[in-house]
Design a protein around this motif. Structure first.
Motif, PDB file in Angstrom:
ATOM      1  N   SER A   1       0.851  -1.181   0.000  1.00 36.53           N
ATOM      2  CA  SER A   1       0.000   0.000   0.000  1.00 36.53           C
ATOM      3  C   SER A   1       0.890   1.235   0.000  1.00 36.53           C
ATOM      4  O   SER A   1       2.111   1.136   0.094  1.00 36.53           O
ATOM      5  CB  SER A   1      -0.917   0.003   1.224  1.00 36.53           C
ATOM      6  OG  SER A   1      -0.142   0.067   2.417  1.00 36.53           O
ATOM      7  N   ALA A   2       0.249   2.388  -0.110  1.00 32.76           N
ATOM      8  CA  ALA A   2       1.016   3.637  -0.133  1.00 32.76           C
ATOM      9  C   ALA A   2       0.163   4.760   0.421  1.00 32.76           C
ATOM     10  O   ALA A   2      -1.070   4.675   0.462  1.00 32.76           O
ATOM     11  CB  ALA A   2       1.477   3.961  -1.554  1.00 32.76           C
ATOM     12  N   SER A   3       0.814   5.809   0.846  1.00 37.65           N
ATOM     13  CA  SER A   3       0.124   7.008   1.306  1.00 37.65           C
ATOM     14  C   SER A   3      -0.351   7.807   0.102  1.00 37.65           C
ATOM     15  O   SER A   3       0.432   8.132  -0.789  1.00 37.65           O
ATOM     16  CB  SER A   3       1.069   7.859   2.168  1.00 37.65           C
ATOM     17  OG  SER A   3       0.678   9.206   2.189  1.00 37.65           O
ATOM     18  N   LEU A   4      -1.639   8.126   0.066  1.00 41.18           N
ATOM     19  CA  LEU A   4      -2.183   8.910  -1.050  1.00 41.18           C
ATOM     20  C   LEU A   4      -1.460  10.251  -1.159  1.00 41.18           C
ATOM     21  O   LEU A   4      -1.137  10.699  -2.258  1.00 41.18           O
ATOM     22  CB  LEU A   4      -3.682   9.106  -0.860  1.00 41.18           C
ATOM     23  CG  LEU A   4      -4.468   9.732  -2.024  1.00 41.18           C
ATOM     24  CD1 LEU A   4      -5.903   9.251  -2.007  1.00 41.18           C
ATOM     25  CD2 LEU A   4      -4.439  11.252  -2.010  1.00 41.18           C
ATOM     26  N   ARG A   5      -1.209  10.883  -0.021  1.00 41.03           N
ATOM     27  CA  ARG A   5      -0.531  12.180  -0.054  1.00 41.03           C
ATOM     28  C   ARG A   5       0.878  12.043  -0.633  1.00 41.03           C
ATOM     29  O   ARG A   5       1.311  12.893  -1.422  1.00 41.03           O
ATOM     30  CB  ARG A   5      -0.475  12.767   1.362  1.00 41.03           C
ATOM     31  CG  ARG A   5       0.230  14.115   1.441  1.00 41.03           C
ATOM     32  CD  ARG A   5       0.144  14.687   2.838  1.00 41.03           C
ATOM     33  NE  ARG A   5      -1.230  14.998   3.188  1.00 41.03           N
ATOM     34  CZ  ARG A   5      -1.837  16.130   2.878  1.00 41.03           C
ATOM     35  NH1 ARG A   5      -1.186  17.063   2.185  1.00 41.03           N
ATOM     36  NH2 ARG A   5      -3.073  16.353   3.239  1.00 41.03           N
ATOM     37  N   GLU A   6       1.593  10.993  -0.263  1.00 34.42           N
ATOM     38  CA  GLU A   6       2.948  10.814  -0.788  1.00 34.42           C
ATOM     39  C   GLU A   6       2.931  10.532  -2.279  1.00 34.42           C
ATOM     40  O   GLU A   6       3.794  11.013  -3.023  1.00 34.42           O
ATOM     41  CB  GLU A   6       3.648   9.680  -0.038  1.00 34.42           C
ATOM     42  CG  GLU A   6       4.004  10.020   1.404  1.00 34.42           C
ATOM     43  CD  GLU A   6       4.788   8.912   2.060  1.00 34.42           C
ATOM     44  OE1 GLU A   6       5.355   8.063   1.331  1.00 34.42           O
ATOM     45  OE2 GLU A   6       4.835   8.880   3.301  1.00 34.42           O
ATOM     46  N   VAL A   7       1.966   9.739  -2.727  1.00 40.91           N
ATOM     47  CA  VAL A   7       1.854   9.449  -4.163  1.00 40.91           C
ATOM     48  C   VAL A   7       1.573  10.736  -4.931  1.00 40.91           C
ATOM     49  O   VAL A   7       2.202  11.018  -5.967  1.00 40.91           O
ATOM     50  CB  VAL A   7       0.738   8.408  -4.419  1.00 40.91           C
ATOM     51  CG1 VAL A   7       0.449   8.284  -5.916  1.00 40.91           C
ATOM     52  CG2 VAL A   7       1.144   7.052  -3.859  1.00 40.91           C
ATOM     53  N   ALA A   8       0.634  11.546  -4.442  1.00 34.80           N
ATOM     54  CA  ALA A   8       0.287  12.792  -5.125  1.00 34.80           C
ATOM     55  C   ALA A   8       1.471  13.753  -5.138  1.00 34.80           C
ATOM     56  O   ALA A   8       1.771  14.382  -6.169  1.00 34.80           O
ATOM     57  CB  ALA A   8      -0.921  13.434  -4.444  1.00 34.80           C
ATOM     58  N   SER A   9       2.151  13.868  -4.002  1.00 36.27           N
ATOM     59  CA  SER A   9       3.310  14.773  -3.928  1.00 36.27           C
ATOM     60  C   SER A   9       4.403  14.353  -4.893  1.00 36.27           C
ATOM     61  O   SER A   9       5.004  15.179  -5.586  1.00 36.27           O
ATOM     62  CB  SER A   9       3.857  14.811  -2.497  1.00 36.27           C
ATOM     63  OG  SER A   9       2.904  15.325  -1.595  1.00 36.27           O
ATOM     64  N   ALA A  10       4.684  13.039  -4.954  1.00 34.58           N
ATOM     65  CA  ALA A  10       5.727  12.549  -5.843  1.00 34.58           C
ATOM     66  C   ALA A  10       5.362  12.768  -7.307  1.00 34.58           C
ATOM     67  O   ALA A  10       6.209  13.125  -8.130  1.00 34.58           O
ATOM     68  CB  ALA A  10       5.983  11.062  -5.575  1.00 34.58           C
ATOM     69  N   ALA A  11       4.078  12.584  -7.646  1.00 39.89           N
ATOM     70  CA  ALA A  11       3.651  12.744  -9.041  1.00 39.89           C
ATOM     71  C   ALA A  11       3.736  14.201  -9.476  1.00 39.89           C
ATOM     72  O   ALA A  11       4.078  14.499 -10.635  1.00 39.89           O
ATOM     73  CB  ALA A  11       2.227  12.226  -9.210  1.00 39.89           C
ATOM     74  N   LEU A  12       3.427  15.148  -8.589  1.00 37.75           N
ATOM     75  CA  LEU A  12       3.409  16.567  -8.955  1.00 37.75           C
ATOM     76  C   LEU A  12       4.764  17.230  -8.803  1.00 37.75           C
ATOM     77  O   LEU A  12       4.996  18.307  -9.359  1.00 37.75           O
ATOM     78  CB  LEU A  12       2.375  17.311  -8.102  1.00 37.75           C
ATOM     79  CG  LEU A  12       0.933  16.805  -8.234  1.00 37.75           C
ATOM     80  CD1 LEU A  12       0.014  17.561  -7.287  1.00 37.75           C
ATOM     81  CD2 LEU A  12       0.450  16.914  -9.667  1.00 37.75           C
ATOM     82  N   ARG A  13       5.648  16.583  -8.028  1.00 35.91           N
ATOM     83  CA  ARG A  13       6.975  17.169  -7.808  1.00 35.91           C
ATOM     84  C   ARG A  13       7.735  17.341  -9.117  1.00 35.91           C
ATOM     85  O   ARG A  13       8.513  18.283  -9.279  1.00 35.91           O
ATOM     86  CB  ARG A  13       7.755  16.286  -6.842  1.00 35.91           C
ATOM     87  CG  ARG A  13       9.000  16.943  -6.252  1.00 35.91           C
ATOM     88  CD  ARG A  13       9.661  16.032  -5.242  1.00 35.91           C
ATOM     89  NE  ARG A  13       8.751  15.725  -4.145  1.00 35.91           N
ATOM     90  CZ  ARG A  13       8.447  14.502  -3.752  1.00 35.91           C
ATOM     91  NH1 ARG A  13       8.946  13.459  -4.379  1.00 35.91           N
ATOM     92  NH2 ARG A  13       7.640  14.311  -2.733  1.00 35.91           N
TER      93      ARG A  13
END
Length: 370
Positions: free
Chosen positions: A241-253
């Motif tokens: 699993s993964a943190s939704l916030r971390e996934v979103a941050s990594a994608a937009l970074r």
């Protein structure tokens, strides 16, 4: 019937002797003594606690309750830290058993520097609870790294004075070693995945070479990077699993991040498939915002917020401060990927307003677990 009273009073071996040629009966092994028996038979008068008959009633009650428990426990009593423990505590001790009546500081002398503060806290009335605490101990003739989850609780007399402590403990060494091995496996898997993505990137470069469309290759490499970013987040969570916030941050970074994006929402745990899907979708939205939307100028912003309402997960993408978006979406891969949402039961609503693109995604929360 005639009764031989004298025979009944003789030992059975005399009344029913073995035949001369019968082999002797094998000795029967005595069952191991329980800690209740050992505590009862121990010479407590030779310890700082004195004879058990003279113990304060609080100590006698605490020892009785401890011996009735199957959970590993030890009582440490008095200023000399005299130790009493139950059957469950024996595996914790290993070859240190039998340690009845010894000082807790002496039993664990190799780790006393690490646990002394917790003991002193308990003696001052302050309990301590720690999970997976690392200790190097010697209980089998050699030093070994172990981990324990334990609670040191004060034990009080009737007048409120602390007279000792209760050590309630479970060893977690097996769990911690398994986690360390899994971490190594995940790191190796991560290295192999990155090597695979690099090979794919190289193949794409060679495939597109000479076709004159460098933008197409760049677009492919950026999507590959978004996929790799999602996998990096999953790698840190053992791939399950993964943190939704971390996934979103990594994608937009990759699109600059910083003050251009505002993220708001609960930090939900999502499954590996959803993490990859969300990462690619946000990459496409951010790419379009950079090319045509709010991020194509220096004043634009993007707000990404999400929430859970009942059984539904709702995500909003809102652009502002940029030029009006195109009247019609493109028909390329990126648009089709966005229109898929988070799964087959997702509902997508796009609004190409003059103030900026607004996108709303609704999906059953259960889809996030995939």
């Amino acid at each position: 019937m005639i009764h031989d009273d004298a025979a009944l009073q003789r030992p059975l071996a005399d009344v029913f002797p073995l035949a001369p040629d019968s082999p002797p009966a094998p000795p029967v092994a005595s069952p191991p003594l329980t800690m209740r028996q050992m505590v009862r038979d121990f010479d407590w008068a030779s310890t700082p606690l004195g004879a058990a008959d003279d113990w304060p009633v609080e100590l006698r009650l605490a020892v009785g309750q401890m011996l009735d428990s199957r959970f590993p426990k030890a009582i440490v009593w008095g200023p000399e830290y005299t130790t009493i423990y139950n059957d469950g505590f024996i595996p914790i001790l290993g070859d240190k058993h039998v340690a009845l009546g010894r000082s807790f500081a002496d039993i664990w002398k190799e780790a006393w520097g690490e646990i002394r503060l917790f003991v002193e806290r308990a003696y001052h009335g302050e309990p301590t609870y720690i999970e997976d605490f690392p200790l190097v101990i010697n209980r089998a003739g050699y030093e070994e790294q172990c981990w324990f989850t334990f609670c040191y609780s004060p034990l009080r007399l009737a007048d409120g004075r602390v007279a000792g402590m209760l050590d309630t403990v479970v060893e977690t060494s097996g769990k911690m070693r398994a986690q360390a091995e899994l971490s190594l496996i995940n790191q190796e898997l991560g290295h192999r995945l990155k090597n695979t993505l690099a090979i794919i990137q190289s193949i794409a470069t060679q495939t597109f070479a000479g076709h004159g469309d460098r933008g197409l290759l760049d677009q492919f490499n950026q999507r590959l990077a978004a996929l790799g970013a999602a996998h990096d987040v999953l790698l840190g969570q053992n791939w399950s699993s993964a943190s939704l916030r971390e996934v979103a941050s990594a994608a937009l970074r990759a699109q600059g991040g910083g003050d251009c994006f505002t993220l708001d929402g609960p930090d939900l745990s999502i499954g590996s498939r959803s993490a990859v899907t969300l990462s690619l979708m946000l990459h496409e939205l951010a790419t379009n915002a950079v090319k045509y939307g709010a991020l194509s100028c220096g004043t634009g912003r993007v707000e990404l917020h999400w929430a859970v309402e009942g059984d539904m997960f709702i995500l909003h993408w809102q652009e502002s401060g940029g030029p009006p978006p195109p009247a019609q979406p493109g028909e390329g891969f990126g648009s089709r990927l966005i229109d898929r949402g988070l799964g087959s039961r997702s509902k997508i609503c796009r609004d190409f307003a003059a103030t900026g693109l607004r996108l709303r995604i609704e999906a059953p929360r259960s889809e996030l677990a995939g």
